[in-house]
Design a protein around this motif. Structure first.
Motif, PDB file in Angstrom:
ATOM      1  N   TYR B  82       1.143  -0.988  -0.058  1.00 35.10           N
ATOM      2  CA  TYR B  82      -0.300  -0.298   0.668  1.00 35.10           C
ATOM      3  C   TYR B  82       1.085   0.857   0.030  1.00 35.10           C
ATOM      4  O   TYR B  82       1.162   1.747   0.458  1.00 35.10           O
ATOM      5  CB  TYR B  82      -1.074  -0.610   1.362  1.00 35.10           C
ATOM      6  N   THR B  83       0.882   1.783  -1.145  1.00 36.45           N
ATOM      7  CA  THR B  83       1.217   3.860  -1.075  1.00 36.45           C
ATOM      8  C   THR B  83       0.602   4.592  -0.459  1.00 36.45           C
ATOM      9  O   THR B  83      -0.814   4.596  -1.602  1.00 36.45           O
ATOM     10  CB  THR B  83       2.200   3.643  -2.352  1.00 36.45           C
ATOM     11  N   PHE B  84       0.866   5.460   0.394  1.00 40.59           N
ATOM     12  CA  PHE B  84      -0.155   6.204   0.803  1.00 40.59           C
ATOM     13  C   PHE B  84      -0.352   7.561  -0.138  1.00 40.59           C
ATOM     14  O   PHE B  84       0.705   8.174  -0.905  1.00 40.59           O
ATOM     15  CB  PHE B  84       0.387   6.911   1.996  1.00 40.59           C
ATOM     16  N   ALA B  88       4.062   8.833   2.667  1.00 36.23           N
ATOM     17  CA  ALA B  88       4.197   8.814   4.385  1.00 36.23           C
ATOM     18  C   ALA B  88       5.860   7.912   4.437  1.00 36.23           C
ATOM     19  O   ALA B  88       5.579   6.498   4.954  1.00 36.23           O
ATOM     20  CB  ALA B  88       3.376   7.875   4.875  1.00 36.23           C
ATOM     21  N   VAL B  89       6.456   8.621   4.254  1.00 35.66           N
ATOM     22  CA  VAL B  89       8.464   7.977   4.376  1.00 35.66           C
ATOM     23  C   VAL B  89       8.950   8.615   5.323  1.00 35.66           C
ATOM     24  O   VAL B  89       8.480   8.798   6.038  1.00 35.66           O
ATOM     25  CB  VAL B  89       9.333   8.610   2.824  1.00 35.66           C
ATOM     26  N   TYR B  90       9.456   7.595   5.781  1.00 36.99           N
ATOM     27  CA  TYR B  90      10.482   8.095   6.702  1.00 36.99           C
ATOM     28  C   TYR B  90      11.948   8.840   6.795  1.00 36.99           C
ATOM     29  O   TYR B  90      12.575   9.226   6.406  1.00 36.99           O
ATOM     30  CB  TYR B  90      11.891   6.642   7.572  1.00 36.99           C
ATOM     31  N   ARG B  92      13.238  10.881   8.533  1.00 34.00           N
ATOM     32  CA  ARG B  92      14.292  10.464   9.693  1.00 34.00           C
ATOM     33  C   ARG B  92      15.439   9.915   9.546  1.00 34.00           C
ATOM     34  O   ARG B  92      15.970   9.220  10.000  1.00 34.00           O
ATOM     35  CB  ARG B  92      14.249  11.137  11.004  1.00 34.00           C
ATOM     36  N   ALA B 100      15.375  -0.621   3.093  1.00 28.62           N
ATOM     37  CA  ALA B 100      15.737  -1.729   4.359  1.00 28.62           C
ATOM     38  C   ALA B 100      14.698  -1.810   4.896  1.00 28.62           C
ATOM     39  O   ALA B 100      14.155  -3.510   4.843  1.00 28.62           O
ATOM     40  CB  ALA B 100      17.064  -1.934   5.326  1.00 28.62           C
ATOM     41  N   LEU B 101      13.881  -1.500   5.426  1.00 27.38           N
ATOM     42  CA  LEU B 101      12.379  -1.475   5.683  1.00 27.38           C
ATOM     43  C   LEU B 101      11.348  -2.364   5.346  1.00 27.38           C
ATOM     44  O   LEU B 101      10.470  -3.393   5.554  1.00 27.38           O
ATOM     45  CB  LEU B 101      11.687  -0.263   6.841  1.00 27.38           C
ATOM     46  N   ALA B 102      11.127  -1.542   4.008  1.00 27.50           N
ATOM     47  CA  ALA B 102      10.257  -2.377   3.017  1.00 27.50           C
ATOM     48  C   ALA B 102      10.691  -4.279   2.423  1.00 27.50           C
ATOM     49  O   ALA B 102       9.764  -4.628   2.274  1.00 27.50           O
ATOM     50  CB  ALA B 102      10.437  -1.071   1.583  1.00 27.50           C
ATOM     51  N   ARG B 104      12.613  -5.946   3.961  1.00 28.08           N
ATOM     52  CA  ARG B 104      12.775  -6.668   5.453  1.00 28.08           C
ATOM     53  C   ARG B 104      13.868  -7.349   5.268  1.00 28.08           C
ATOM     54  O   ARG B 104      14.542  -8.389   5.855  1.00 28.08           O
ATOM     55  CB  ARG B 104      12.282  -7.884   5.734  1.00 28.08           C
ATOM     56  N   ARG B 106      18.536  -6.471   5.182  1.00 28.20           N
ATOM     57  CA  ARG B 106      19.687  -5.224   4.874  1.00 28.20           C
ATOM     58  C   ARG B 106      20.611  -5.577   4.318  1.00 28.20           C
ATOM     59  O   ARG B 106      21.481  -5.098   3.909  1.00 28.20           O
ATOM     60  CB  ARG B 106      20.527  -4.923   6.272  1.00 28.20           C
ATOM     61  N   GLU B 140       8.368   6.493  -2.218  1.00 29.06           N
ATOM     62  CA  GLU B 140       7.549   5.740  -1.566  1.00 29.06           C
ATOM     63  C   GLU B 140       6.794   5.040  -2.893  1.00 29.06           C
ATOM     64  O   GLU B 140       5.874   3.831  -2.446  1.00 29.06           O
ATOM     65  CB  GLU B 140       6.149   6.880  -1.788  1.00 29.06           C
ATOM     66  N   MET B 143       9.321   1.988  -2.529  1.00 27.33           N
ATOM     67  CA  MET B 143       8.925   0.743  -1.364  1.00 27.33           C
ATOM     68  C   MET B 143       7.811   0.110  -1.134  1.00 27.33           C
ATOM     69  O   MET B 143       8.278  -1.409  -1.291  1.00 27.33           O
ATOM     70  CB  MET B 143       8.748   1.912   0.431  1.00 27.33           C
TER      71      MET B 143
ATOM     72  N   ASN C 193       7.662   6.770  12.163  1.00 23.61           N
ATOM     73  CA  ASN C 193       6.343   6.985  11.720  1.00 23.61           C
ATOM     74  C   ASN C 193       5.870   4.728  11.504  1.00 23.61           C
ATOM     75  O   ASN C 193       5.977   3.985  10.854  1.00 23.61           O
ATOM     76  CB  ASN C 193       6.402   6.421   9.784  1.00 23.61           C
ATOM     77  N   LEU C 200       3.697  -1.266   6.139  1.00 19.02           N
ATOM     78  CA  LEU C 200       5.119  -2.851   5.203  1.00 19.02           C
ATOM     79  C   LEU C 200       4.964  -3.812   6.070  1.00 19.02           C
ATOM     80  O   LEU C 200       5.536  -4.951   5.443  1.00 19.02           O
ATOM     81  CB  LEU C 200       6.558  -1.856   5.393  1.00 19.02           C
ATOM     82  N   TYR C 202       4.440  -5.011   9.076  1.00 21.74           N
ATOM     83  CA  TYR C 202       5.012  -5.064  10.631  1.00 21.74           C
ATOM     84  C   TYR C 202       3.525  -5.099  11.866  1.00 21.74           C
ATOM     85  O   TYR C 202       3.313  -4.606  11.756  1.00 21.74           O
ATOM     86  CB  TYR C 202       5.428  -4.343  10.821  1.00 21.74           C
TER      87      TYR C 202
END
Lengths: 298, 230, 314
Positions: B82-84, B88-90, B92, B100-102, B104, B106, B140, B143, C193, C200, C202
């Motif tokens: 889902y993209t907002f 809504a990206v991180y 910072r 990496a978070l998308a 799962r 590294r 976004e 991801m 966030n 995503l 989690y």
């Protein structure tokens, strides 16, 4: 019973200050109890430095303490809360800092002792009791069933202040401005309301209410630099049970908790009663965040 | 094969019915566009599909299973992405950390490959908040794509993109069209006409029309109401 | 040299430095540093939740207290040795943090802070209520003869220092490792966030739950360590003040940094140590530091260093 009513009256005023600040500014003022303490300590300073009849000092304290506490609060708003843009986390950490600053400054200047302030007047008033006797209904004054005029005055004064506050909030332009700011900060700004000044005034007013409550209670309790702790916790409880930001809920909850405090203590140890009260508050926040008397948002 | 199906999907806010008993089916491999005026219930509808918004009534079936009771994260795990609508990206974290978070993992090479698909590989170590808005939109989308979803839900992906960036976006979606099923909310009719296999028009929380771009283009009611007379 | 290797070297170097200090410091500062390392362990536990997950708790004293009283009561009334009592303490802290988390995590933001504050207050009052066993505010002393592990006398200053170092190093290395694996990245994702992280795929709630339990258990380990190394168990350590302290230490040192908790605790300890020689109102310093941090250095000491000069700092 009357002890409970005095406690409830003072608690309602203190909690109203906390509720007002949270309602309008969305700021949790952790230093609220210290403004209460400040009121009591200023009352002692004023009363002792004026001398003469206790009533003179008391009236002076009643006028001065809330103003001074309010001005300190305005300063806190300008110097700390505004620069961090009222960010919830930063304001909590900042007001924790203010809590220690006020408390420890009181310790350094006022000292660690608890000191009394003389009440302006105090008469023992015996309360009548009715009983059927040989001559029909008889009225007599049993020993122990009595109160004093000052305590009645505290209750009356608190009710008067609450009514005045309610009138200001609902009828006056100042009240309208505050309610508008509470509802929607951005729109209020767009309509030319000086939000930043409203915030300062509200924060000062909240602290002033706490100080006023403290001046009223200080002839009954003594002034002490650590006395802010219990009012803070009780105000939290009241504001949460009554619904965050709801004035009517705050007053109802204050009366309920102030009165029940005495009654519960008869059956349970005071510590156990406090444990139950704090757990109850936590659970209310978890399961009914709008408070017991607040309306559920649609 | 039908990948996604909704049965009588409904959402009521207070007294207002935002989505009203929508029956919808999306075959595997299709690029499907959802169009309609503001307030038609498009975002609420895809919100209920992804699980962000709980349904007031009705069911969502994904890959032959009823997922109505599943939380959003569990649906994502089953292959939705889902993209907002509002980026809504991180902000910072670096772009590579976002990926990496998308992903799962590294695995830096994988992160760079995913960024490369939207042309952002050379900015992998920048702070995301420092990017221009259009680049954040592309991140976004990257991801969403990086999750290798079976269903990719894009809520107004081209909003705020420049013409040249939209070209790149169209190319990316065409590339993906073979690999995955795409449900796309879109206002830009050029994008819709260029990409969609089929189009559903939502109005007042209900389906007004559904068909191929040609059919929708020819549909007089739709044309009058939303497409103008062009 | 990769960032991971650099930070491992930094941590091992720090531990080596602390080890050497055990033998060179004068006894007064050796004693202080032992205390600081135990308190920094508490701060490390707090940092897991506040610094990495972004949840501000105002009630961590209950976890510190659960460890302290878990160990203290088990030794005093259960007659357990140090190691089994320490295990009891960890279990107490883990169970308490799990229960509190299940309830408190239903709230967010300000409500979360107040709920944790209220639970901790209830915990403090509970300690007072069972004064017959806990001796309330007065507290109780764990006998010197009981504070031994396999013949090692934990009351001997250098042994005590090294035991504190073991506790601190374990907490530091565990959390540093945690932040290098994907679990740690997800916690940061939740902090940055929450909604994006959920979308995503989690399970945000389970990650937060795990963070509270890890944070609470490390805090409990610190409480147990404090009790056994300094031989005293008292209600003060469960009061609001001890919930504020770790917040202060972590903010000062740098939230979300691995060595920030130690740096913050070290600075604050000596600041209060010196000022309490001048005035009895030494908590004034804590208040002023909190306000200054809020206004001028939201990132804390290590956080500001990372931002300005050394970007790779873990």
């Amino acid at each position: 019973m009357l002890e409970g009513a005095v406690g409830a009256a003072v608690l309602a005023l203190t909690a109203l200050g906390l509720s007002l600040v949270f309602g309008v500014m969305r700021v949790v003022n952790v230093a609220h109890g210290e403004f209460f303490m400040l009121g009591a300590v200023i009352a002692w300073f004023v009363a002792t430095s004026i001398g003469g009849h206790p009533a003179v000092g008391f009236v002076a304290a009643l006028a001065l303490a809330p103003v001074i506490a309010g001005l300190v609060a305005v300063l806190v708003d300008r110097l700390i809360l505004k620069p961090v843009k009222y960010d919830p986390e930063a304001t909590i950490v900042g007001t924790i800092g203010v809590l220690y600053i006020l408390q420890q400054t009181a310790l350094m200047t006022y000292g660690p002792e608890a000191r009394p302030v003389e009440p302006p007047f105090s008469h023992r008033i015996a309360l009548p009791w009715f009983e059927w006797g040989e001559n029909g209904l008889a009225m007599f004054y049993p020993w122990g069933l009595s109160t004093n005029s000052y305590k009645l005055f505290v209750i009356g004064a608190a009710i008067a202040i609450l009514l005045a506050f309610w009138l200001i909030m609902t009828r006056s332009k100042a009240g309208l401005i505050m309610r508008a700011t509470q509802l929607d900060r951005e729109t209020a700004l767009a309509f030319g309301i000086p939000v930043s000044r409203v915030y300062s005034i509200v924060f000062g007013l909240g602290a002033g209410l706490a100080a006023l409550a403290a001046v009223l209670i200080v002839p009954i309790q003594q002034a002490h630099y650590l006395m802010g702790h219990d009012p803070l916790l009780l105000s939290f409880i009241v504001v949460i049970i009554g619904g965050l930001g709801s004035v009517r809920g705050t007053v109802v909850a204050a009366v309920l908790i102030g009165m029940s405090d005495g009654i519960i203590s008869v059956f349970l140890s005071p510590t156990l009663a406090k444990i139950i009260a704090t757990l109850l508050v936590a659970l209310v926040l978890v399961f009914r965040p709008q408070g017991l008397f607040g309306k559920k948002p649609a | 094969m039908i990948l996604l199906e909704t049965k009588g999907l409904t959402r009521i806010y207070g007294g207002l019915t935002a989505v009203d008993g929508v029956d919808f089916a999306l075959p595997q491999g299709e690029v499907h566009a959802l169009i309609g005026p503001n307030g038609a219930g498009k975002s609420t509808f895809v919100g209920m599909i992804s699980g962000r918004i709980p349904a007031s009534a009705g069911e969502v079936w994904f890959d032959g299973q009823n997922v109505t009771a599943l939380a959003a994260h569990a649906r994502i795990r089953r292959g939705m992405a889902y993209t907002f609508q509002i980026t809504a990206v991180y902000a910072r974290l670096s772009l590579a950390d976002n990926l990496a978070l998308a992903l799962r993992s590294r695995d830096r090479a994988a992160a760079l490959a995913a960024l490369d698909r939207v042309g952002l590989a050379d900015r992998a170590d920048q702070m995301t908040g420092d990017l221009a808005y259009g680049h954040q939109r592309l991140l976004e989308i990257a991801m969403g794509v990086a999750q290798k979803p079976r269903l990719l839900i894009l809520d107004e992906p081209t909003q705020g993109l420049a013409e040249s960036e939209i070209e790149g976006f169209n190319a990316l979606i065409r590339e993906l069209a073979g690999e995955t099923t795409i449900l796309l909310i879109e206002h830009n009719m050029n994008v819709v006409m260029a990409l969609a296999d089929r189009i559903t028009v939502l109005d007042m929380g209900a389906i007004l029309a559904s068909g191929t771009p040609v059919e929708i283009h020819a549909n007089r009611a739709v044309q009058d109401a939303y497409l103008g007379t062009g | 040299m990769s960032i991971g290797t650099r930070s491992t070297l930094l941590h091992l170097g720090l531990i080596a430095l602390l080890f050497v200090l055990a033998f060179v410091l004068p006894s007064y500062h050796q004693g202080n540093l032992a205390r600081i390392m135990v308190l920094a362990t508490y701060a490390i536990g707090y940092n897991v939740l506040f610094g990495y997950t972004g949840l501000l708790s105002l009630g961590h004293a209950m976890f510190f207290g659960a460890g302290m009283y878990g160990l203290g009561l088990a030794m005093q009334y259960g007659g357990l040795g140090v190691i089994p009592a320490f295990v009891v303490a960890l279990i107490c802290a883990a169970v308490l943090s799990a229960v509190v988390a299940m309830l408190a995590l239903r709230t967010i933001g300000v409500a979360f802070m107040i709920v944790t504050l209220m639970f901790a207050q209830a915990g403090y009052l509970t300690v007072l209520y069972f004064g017959a066993w806990t001796r309330g505010d007065e507290g109780f002393v764990i006998a010197q003869s009981a504070r031994q592990i396999a013949g090692l006398d934990l009351t001997q200053p250098t042994t005590r220092y090294l035991a504190a170092l073991v506790l601190f190093s374990a907490a530091l290395l565990i959390t540093a490792r945690m932040m290098q694996v994907s679990f740690g990245s997800v916690l940061i994702g939740v902090r940055e966030n929450e909604e994006r992280t959920r979308m995503l795929g989690y399970d945000v709630f389970r990650h937060k739950l795990a963070a509270v339990i890890i944070s609470g258990t490390i805090s409990g380990a610190a409480g147990a360590g404090y009790a056994v190394l300094f031989g005293y168990v008292g209600a003060t350590f469960t009061s609001v003040q001890y919930s504020i302290f770790p917040l202060l230490w972590v903010l000062l040192g740098g939230a979300g940094t691995t060595i920030g908790p130690l740096v913050g605790t070290l600075f604050m300890f000596y600041l209060i140590d010196y000022s309490s020689g001048l005035t009895n109102a030494y908590m004034l310093i804590a208040g002023v530091v909190l306000v200054l941090l809020t206004l001028f250095a939201r990132l804390g000491l290590v956080g500001e260093i990372r931002k300005r000069w050394v970007a790779w700092l873990p």
